[in-house]
Design an enzyme around this catalytic site. Sequence first.
Site, PDB file in Angstrom:
ATOM      1  N   HIS A 194      42.791  41.745  30.307  1.00 38.72           N
ATOM      2  CA  HIS A 194      43.404  43.067  30.237  1.00 38.72           C
ATOM      3  C   HIS A 194      44.777  43.100  30.894  1.00 38.72           C
ATOM      4  CE1 HIS A 194      41.815  42.684  34.216  1.00 38.72           C
ATOM      5  NE2 HIS A 194      42.144  43.892  34.593  1.00 38.72           N
ATOM      6  N   GLU A 213      45.960  35.671  39.412  1.00 40.00           N
ATOM      7  CA  GLU A 213      44.907  34.655  39.490  1.00 40.00           C
ATOM      8  C   GLU A 213      45.050  33.628  38.379  1.00 40.00           C
ATOM      9  OE1 GLU A 213      41.757  37.773  41.577  1.00 40.00           O
ATOM     10  OE2 GLU A 213      41.443  37.120  39.506  1.00 40.00           O
ATOM     11  N   GLN A 219      35.673  35.418  39.327  1.00 42.32           N
ATOM     12  CA  GLN A 219      36.784  35.128  38.427  1.00 42.32           C
ATOM     13  C   GLN A 219      37.696  34.015  38.923  1.00 42.32           C
ATOM     14  OE1 GLN A 219      38.577  38.248  35.946  1.00 42.32           O
ATOM     15  NE2 GLN A 219      40.470  37.931  37.087  1.00 42.32           N
ATOM     16  N   GLU A 267      49.446  50.050  33.979  1.00 38.52           N
ATOM     17  CA  GLU A 267      50.679  49.289  33.734  1.00 38.52           C
ATOM     18  C   GLU A 267      50.430  48.021  32.928  1.00 38.52           C
ATOM     19  OE1 GLU A 267      48.995  46.883  37.055  1.00 38.52           O
ATOM     20  OE2 GLU A 267      48.891  48.966  36.381  1.00 38.52           O
ATOM     21  N   ASP A 301      49.855  50.743  51.309  1.00 34.23           N
ATOM     22  CA  ASP A 301      50.033  50.232  49.959  1.00 34.23           C
ATOM     23  C   ASP A 301      50.718  51.274  49.091  1.00 34.23           C
ATOM     24  OD1 ASP A 301      48.161  51.944  48.677  1.00 34.23           O
ATOM     25  OD2 ASP A 301      46.538  50.499  48.815  1.00 34.23           O
ATOM     26  N   TRP A 341      47.158  43.287  37.314  1.00 32.17           N
ATOM     27  CA  TRP A 341      48.045  42.396  38.059  1.00 32.17           C
ATOM     28  C   TRP A 341      47.293  41.373  38.896  1.00 32.17           C
ATOM     29  CZ3 TRP A 341      52.384  40.728  36.804  1.00 32.17           C
ATOM     30  CH2 TRP A 341      53.217  40.069  37.716  1.00 32.17           C
ATOM     31  N   ASN A 342      46.159  41.739  39.500  1.00 32.17           N
ATOM     32  CA  ASN A 342      45.382  40.745  40.230  1.00 32.17           C
ATOM     33  C   ASN A 342      44.938  39.619  39.304  1.00 32.17           C
ATOM     34  OD1 ASN A 342      45.601  42.032  42.686  1.00 32.17           O
ATOM     35  ND2 ASN A 342      43.641  43.070  42.539  1.00 32.17           N
ATOM     36  N   SER A 343      44.422  39.977  38.134  1.00 33.51           N
ATOM     37  CA  SER A 343      43.993  38.960  37.168  1.00 33.51           C
ATOM     38  C   SER A 343      45.175  38.127  36.696  1.00 33.51           C
ATOM     39  CB  SER A 343      43.308  39.625  35.967  1.00 33.51           C
ATOM     40  OG  SER A 343      42.072  40.207  36.335  1.00 33.51           O
ATOM     41  N   HIS A 397      43.527  47.054  45.201  1.00 34.04           N
ATOM     42  CA  HIS A 397      44.573  47.079  46.215  1.00 34.04           C
ATOM     43  C   HIS A 397      44.088  46.454  47.517  1.00 34.04           C
ATOM     44  CE1 HIS A 397      46.647  50.752  44.116  1.00 34.04           C
ATOM     45  NE2 HIS A 397      46.494  49.722  43.330  1.00 34.04           N
TER      46      HIS A 397
END
Length: 487
Positions: free
Chosen positions: A375, A383, A360, A399, A124, A378-380, A30
Amino acid sequence: MESLKSAGSAPAPPTMRPHVVLLASPDAGHLIPLCELTRRLVEHHGFSATLVTFHSLSEQQTLPSSLPASVTIAPLPAVKIDDLPTDALRPTVLVELIRRSLPSLRTLLRSISSTTPIAALVPDLLCSAALPLAAELGVPAYIFFTTNITHLYLVHRLVELHEGASPGEYRALTDPLDIPGGLSLCRTDLPEGYRCSEEPVYARLLAAGRRYRLAHGFLANSFNEMEPAAVEAFRQVAELGAFPPVFPVGPLVRSESDEEAAAGAWPLLEWLDGQPARSVVFVSFGSGGALSVEQTAELAAGLEASGHRFLWVLRMPSLDGRSHAFGPGADDDDPLAWHPEGFVQRTEGRGLAVAAWAPQVRVLSHPATAAFVSHCGWNSTLESAVAGVPVIAWPLHTEQRMNALLLEESLGVALRPRAREEGCVMAREEVAAAVKELMEGENGHAVRRRAEELQQAAARALSPEGSSSQALEDVAAKWKAALSHGP
């Protein structure tokens, strides 16, 4: 309370800029996008900012180097949480830590507002308990939703389902649950806390969703072309006054310069430099993902059998069956020791395994990278979208199953091996087949093309005239107008 400090070495200069306070829950996933939001507000919209952080539960949190030096960092003091059950889920611990920090946060906000009018409070998504503090101060509060708008729609449906419910009455979500965009989520596709209405976490999620209605709006880390149906659904919901409006302002991801400053030179990047263009399958399950010992062995065998080049970020396997393992391991833990015997020798030259972590963003943007076994955090996910890299979806927890469906069925930028059932091991044959299909097959070609289109859409969204830039500009204008007009 610890004294405030600047993000850089130089002290923040006196300024009459409108001031925004952002609140980051103690979770690196986050903190990173919230820091990027802070940077944009300061550099592109003329705000000064205070970034409030909590005591971390695990590893030391490092602020991105791109955060402007003028941003004030306000760390809240640690609170005692050792009375919580030892088996308490991480989200439960995070929310309790935040709740116990509210007195310190109230003191800090009053101190800031005594000298500097606050234009907005931006907590957040885990920090909804702070929303009443914004009401006390008479300032607008906008929740920064770090995951996707589809997840936020799930929260809305949960709250809507309980309209008129008696105290203590908890109604189960329908199975399957239809989501805008044609998605149909079965119960196992939902984040764990939403699956059973009889679990205590379900009540806490409902309470948080109801608090969300105290917000003036949501800043969502997504963009219109990634979730067009969900964006339109929330536009209609907001017009009816049923839930606060949603402003897609993403994709907000860590920059390559931040990773370079944090990590410096990496031998794996030199290895990538020596690989042909679009030839390498990047495998990483995030900072909190963990595979079982058996699954680690099957994944290794599948990568070997695929015949394709790969770069694998290997974490310590889970020995207790959990699919998540946050925080650092023991000093003598060596993930590479869990390779199948002879694996390194047999794949030498076309495969590279590294322990625990890799830069990454830099890997995904490298010309040699062709695909991403992910996996679906959401960040991945964002990206990979920014880099235009297609995904082999391997969700593990929270999620991520919902994200995987969004990537595969709505966006068409992912393939997902279908033989795997929850709790079962993905066989090496399934791993190899998925890699070969994405790299060589007809379906893989379509997925790669769609990933390139999504990359272009992400770039457009963040361009000066793009939808996300304009959405953030609209919100910034509301904050400035409210500040100039007064309460």
